[in-house]
Design a protein around this motif. Structure first.
Motif, mmCIF file in Angstrom:
data_model
loop_
_atom_site.group_PDB
_atom_site.id
_atom_site.type_symbol
_atom_site.label_atom_id
_atom_site.label_comp_id
_atom_site.label_asym_id
_atom_site.label_seq_id
_atom_site.Cartn_x
_atom_site.Cartn_y
_atom_site.Cartn_z
ATOM 1 N N LEU A 206 35.927 4.049 47.231
ATOM 2 C CA LEU A 206 35.866 3.745 47.776
ATOM 3 C C LEU A 206 35.350 3.418 49.673
ATOM 4 C CD1 LEU A 206 38.430 1.784 46.299
ATOM 5 C CD2 LEU A 206 35.876 1.157 45.434
ATOM 6 N N ALA A 207 36.395 4.474 50.416
ATOM 7 C CA ALA A 207 36.475 3.474 51.717
ATOM 8 C C ALA A 207 34.538 4.925 52.260
ATOM 9 C CB ALA A 207 37.020 4.298 52.848
ATOM 10 N N GLY A 208 34.551 5.895 51.850
ATOM 11 C CA GLY A 208 32.939 6.583 52.077
ATOM 12 C C GLY A 208 32.075 6.032 51.702
ATOM 13 N N ASP A 209 32.214 5.080 50.383
ATOM 14 C CA ASP A 209 30.986 5.313 49.436
ATOM 15 C C ASP A 209 30.068 3.498 50.550
ATOM 16 O OD1 ASP A 209 30.538 6.764 47.585
ATOM 17 O OD2 ASP A 209 30.891 5.658 46.104
ATOM 18 N N LEU A 210 31.850 2.561 51.064
ATOM 19 C CA LEU A 210 31.385 1.864 52.010
ATOM 20 C C LEU A 210 30.549 2.379 53.218
ATOM 21 C CD1 LEU A 210 34.486 -0.581 51.202
ATOM 22 C CD2 LEU A 210 32.119 -0.495 50.667
ATOM 23 N N VAL A 211 30.508 2.661 53.937
ATOM 24 C CA VAL A 211 30.799 3.771 55.442
ATOM 25 C C VAL A 211 29.440 3.902 54.719
ATOM 26 C CG1 VAL A 211 31.306 5.626 57.351
ATOM 27 C CG2 VAL A 211 32.763 3.976 55.566
ATOM 28 N N ALA A 212 28.865 4.862 53.955
ATOM 29 C CA ALA A 212 27.819 5.428 53.536
ATOM 30 C C ALA A 212 26.667 4.345 53.780
ATOM 31 C CB ALA A 212 27.775 6.269 52.316
ATOM 32 N N ARG A 213 26.998 3.066 53.287
ATOM 33 C CA ARG A 213 26.044 1.916 53.259
ATOM 34 C C ARG A 213 26.108 0.669 54.285
ATOM 35 N NH1 ARG A 213 24.943 -0.132 47.259
ATOM 36 N NH2 ARG A 213 25.760 2.126 46.010
ATOM 37 N N GLY A 214 26.617 1.641 55.597
ATOM 38 C CA GLY A 214 27.342 0.642 56.844
ATOM 39 C C GLY A 214 28.084 -0.765 56.960
ATOM 40 N N ILE A 215 29.304 -0.231 55.514
ATOM 41 C CA ILE A 215 30.002 -1.303 55.616
ATOM 42 C C ILE A 215 30.824 -0.868 56.181
ATOM 43 C CG2 ILE A 215 30.791 -2.836 53.869
ATOM 44 C CD1 ILE A 215 28.107 -2.027 51.876
ATOM 45 N N ASP A 216 31.777 -1.749 57.059
ATOM 46 C CA ASP A 216 33.441 -1.009 57.596
ATOM 47 C C ASP A 216 34.416 -1.385 56.323
ATOM 48 O OD1 ASP A 216 32.089 -0.746 60.003
ATOM 49 O OD2 ASP A 216 32.367 -3.058 60.772
ATOM 50 N N PRO A 217 35.344 -0.629 55.596
ATOM 51 C CA PRO A 217 36.131 -1.045 55.204
ATOM 52 C C PRO A 217 36.969 -1.522 56.100
ATOM 53 C CG PRO A 217 35.646 1.338 55.371
ATOM 54 C CD PRO A 217 34.544 0.858 56.282
ATOM 55 N N LEU A 218 37.254 -2.931 55.841
ATOM 56 C CA LEU A 218 38.672 -3.374 55.929
ATOM 57 C C LEU A 218 40.085 -3.269 55.336
ATOM 58 C CD1 LEU A 218 36.757 -7.238 57.522
ATOM 59 C CD2 LEU A 218 37.133 -4.489 58.855
ATOM 60 N N VAL A 219 39.838 -3.839 53.744
ATOM 61 C CA VAL A 219 40.845 -3.589 52.815
ATOM 62 C C VAL A 219 40.296 -2.742 52.118
ATOM 63 C CG1 VAL A 219 42.021 -4.781 51.996
ATOM 64 C CG2 VAL A 219 41.406 -6.037 53.820
ATOM 65 N N THR A 220 40.705 -1.380 51.755
ATOM 66 C CA THR A 220 40.932 -0.892 50.775
ATOM 67 C C THR A 220 41.956 -0.994 49.757
ATOM 68 O OG1 THR A 220 40.937 1.416 51.578
ATOM 69 C CG2 THR A 220 38.716 0.247 51.354
ATOM 70 N N LEU A 221 42.196 -1.483 48.104
ATOM 71 C CA LEU A 221 44.025 -1.271 48.344
ATOM 72 C C LEU A 221 43.517 -0.920 46.567
ATOM 73 C CD1 LEU A 221 44.849 -5.037 48.409
ATOM 74 C CD2 LEU A 221 45.404 -3.518 50.038
ATOM 75 N N VAL A 222 44.808 0.258 46.300
ATOM 76 C CA VAL A 222 44.335 0.276 44.839
ATOM 77 C C VAL A 222 45.931 0.640 43.846
ATOM 78 C CG1 VAL A 222 43.835 2.510 43.849
ATOM 79 C CG2 VAL A 222 42.505 1.973 45.072
ATOM 80 N N ALA A 223 46.488 -0.293 43.174
ATOM 81 C CA ALA A 223 47.881 0.240 42.574
ATOM 82 C C ALA A 223 47.215 1.051 40.858
ATOM 83 C CB ALA A 223 47.945 -1.854 42.177
ATOM 84 N N GLY A 224 48.099 1.574 41.150
ATOM 85 C CA GLY A 224 48.171 2.526 39.871
ATOM 86 C C GLY A 224 48.805 1.669 38.213
ATOM 87 N N ARG A 225 49.417 2.310 37.940
ATOM 88 C CA ARG A 225 49.832 1.943 36.666
ATOM 89 C C ARG A 225 51.902 1.240 37.489
ATOM 90 N NH1 ARG A 225 51.383 -1.915 32.946
ATOM 91 N NH2 ARG A 225 49.583 -0.708 31.170
ATOM 92 N N THR A 226 52.135 2.374 37.652
ATOM 93 C CA THR A 226 53.846 2.005 38.375
ATOM 94 C C THR A 226 53.868 1.824 39.475
ATOM 95 O OG1 THR A 226 53.394 3.635 40.714
ATOM 96 C CG2 THR A 226 54.074 4.305 37.967
ATOM 97 N N ARG A 227 52.842 0.553 40.272
ATOM 98 C CA ARG A 227 52.148 -0.300 41.494
ATOM 99 C C ARG A 227 51.962 -1.323 41.267
ATOM 100 N NH1 ARG A 227 50.178 1.605 45.332
ATOM 101 N NH2 ARG A 227 51.576 1.029 46.504
ATOM 102 N N LEU A 228 51.615 -1.699 40.079
ATOM 103 C CA LEU A 228 50.780 -3.157 39.477
ATOM 104 C C LEU A 228 51.691 -4.512 39.795
ATOM 105 C CD1 LEU A 228 49.116 -2.418 36.104
ATOM 106 C CD2 LEU A 228 48.091 -2.452 38.962
ATOM 107 N N ALA A 229 52.951 -4.022 40.305
ATOM 108 C CA ALA A 229 53.882 -5.330 40.748
ATOM 109 C C ALA A 229 53.644 -5.375 42.674
ATOM 110 C CB ALA A 229 55.818 -4.979 40.816
ATOM 111 N N HIS A 230 52.623 -4.717 42.930
ATOM 112 C CA HIS A 230 52.777 -5.788 44.220
ATOM 113 C C HIS A 230 51.385 -5.546 44.148
ATOM 114 C CE1 HIS A 230 56.311 -2.490 45.457
ATOM 115 N NE2 HIS A 230 55.934 -1.641 44.907
ATOM 116 N N ARG A 231 51.422 -7.036 44.850
ATOM 117 C CA ARG A 231 50.030 -7.685 45.213
ATOM 118 C C ARG A 231 48.776 -7.313 45.922
ATOM 119 N NH1 ARG A 231 51.311 -12.997 42.688
ATOM 120 N NH2 ARG A 231 53.384 -12.412 41.035
ATOM 121 N N HIS A 232 49.985 -6.548 47.452
ATOM 122 C CA HIS A 232 49.071 -5.941 48.742
ATOM 123 C C HIS A 232 49.413 -4.545 48.140
ATOM 124 C CE1 HIS A 232 47.141 -9.482 51.162
ATOM 125 N NE2 HIS A 232 46.522 -9.150 50.303
ATOM 126 N N PRO A 233 48.538 -4.035 47.397
ATOM 127 C CA PRO A 233 49.395 -1.915 47.008
ATOM 128 C C PRO A 233 47.989 -1.418 48.107
ATOM 129 C CG PRO A 233 47.194 -3.016 45.191
ATOM 130 C CD PRO A 233 47.664 -4.389 46.465
#
Length: 367
Positions: free
Chosen positions: A171-198
């Motif tokens: 996600l971050a690499g594709d954003l940067v390739a478009r000239g976009i700063d990746p200020l937030v990249t959050l990813v939650a898989g099955r075991t971490r869906l309880a976290h609101r800011h994963p």
């Protein structure tokens, strides 16, 4: 979509006409305050006033420029070691600015350089930024579309065995390739869906994942959340996902010119109980708010008095256990328009709007 070349600098972006409008708005602020000058020091205020210029070197650092605004014009104070790059690549036509080069080892804008500090008029500056100008809106539409595309591109290729960090890196690499700063990249898989800011870890995605991006370009920030599922849906999770869209619809329906953000917040949070969630669910995570040159400008809280205006952007993000929806939208003449839109993403119609649903992939990651 890798390999997309970002634009170089800001010189191709019309700036002088927009800066004139923004200067006029700042002069109105000075008039109301009976002051002669104000100094702008934050990335949010400077990027807006300077038509999307990158005012930073480190994403976590202070601006390398400051602006002293008077009725007669704008003095741009920039550290000397950054001045050539900013003049060449960020500021475009600076005929309307007085540029002062400041040695890097001296204060950029000493205390007392202007009658008003930005911190003195936070709410009034927010109000000055509310209505996006045509050139700003064109930039924002492009940014939001590309952020949505980056999320789709990632969701279409990830695999249940992929570590969260690998997905965040894509996600971050594709954003940067478009000239976009990746200020937030959050990813939650099955075991971490309880976290609101994963914040991503090395945990694998498993059979269900949430992807969240906040991307900045030309000072503007786009926010979006997407869900991907491998294999059939769990009925309980599918029901929660459906109901959270109804909560979002209450936020969007209440986002009308003349309402206060506090009123919109009250209407949206009341919808939790109306849709079978815990009435106190809103206390467990922020609900979003106005958008633009800050991630939330401002974040909505109970009773906040900021007035909603046509031409303003918003990003509401109601959430409950295992359910969340988030897009960047514009309040236009005909109502709410979703900006973070990729036609490849599946949707359902809720409240008269096409809203994103989970992207279903094959149980082993094969689309």
């Amino acid at each position: 979509m890798r390999g997309v070349a970002p634009s170089v600098g800001q010189s191709s972006i019309p700036s002088r006409a927009d800066r004139a409008v923004k200067h006029a708005r700042l002069v109105e602020l000075l008039d109301r305050r009976g002051a002669e000058s104000i100094v702008l020091r934050s990335h949010t205020a400077l990027a807006w006033a300077l038509d999307g210029a990158r005012t930073y070197v480190s994403l976590a650092g202070d601006p390398v420029v400051a602006a002293v605004v008077t009725r007669d014009g704008v003095e741009l104070r920039v550290f000397d070691n950054e001045a050539d790059r900013m003049l060449d690549e960020e500021l475009g036509d600076v005929g309307d600015l007085a540029v002062t080069r400041v040695p890097w080892h001296e204060p950029l804008a000493p205390a007392g350089i202007a009658e008003l500090e930005e911190a003195d008029v936070v709410a009034e500056l927010r109000a000055a930024r509310v209505k996006l100008l045509p050139a700003e809106l064109a930039r924002y539409r492009a940014l939001c579309r590309e952020v949505a595309e980056v999320l789709t591109d990632a969701a279409l290729v990830v695999d249940p065995s992929d570590p969260e960090r690998d997905v965040a890196a894509r996600l971050a690499g594709d954003l940067v390739a478009r000239g976009i700063d990746p200020l937030v990249t959050l990813v939650a898989g099955r075991t971490r869906l309880a976290h609101r800011h994963p914040l991503p870890t090395d945990a694998p995605l498993g059979d269900r994942a949430m992807l969240v991006v906040c991307g900045r370009r030309h000072g503007l920030i786009a926010n979006a959340t997407r869900w991907v599922r491998f294999g059939p849906a769990d009925p309980v999770e599918a029901d929660a996902a459906r109901r959270i869209l109804e909560v979002e619809a209450a936020f969007l329906d209440a986002t009308r010119p003349g309402a206060t953000l506090g009123e919109v917040f009250a209407a949206g949070t009341a919808a939790y109980a109306a849709n079978g969630f815990d009435p106190e669910e809103w206390r467990r995570h922020h609900q979003g708010g106005a958008a633009g040159y800050a991630g939330r400008d401002p974040r909505a809280v109970p009773g906040i008095a900021d007035v909603v205006q046509a031409g303003q952007a918003f990003a509401w993000n109601p959430t409950a256990p295992g359910a969340k929806v988030e897009d960047t939208v514009l309040l236009g003449a005909s109502g709410v328009e979703v900006l973070t839109l990729d036609p490849r993403w599946p949707t359902s119609r809720v409240g008269g709007r096409e809203r994103p649903i989970e992207l279903e992939r094959g149980s082993h990651g094969v689309a």
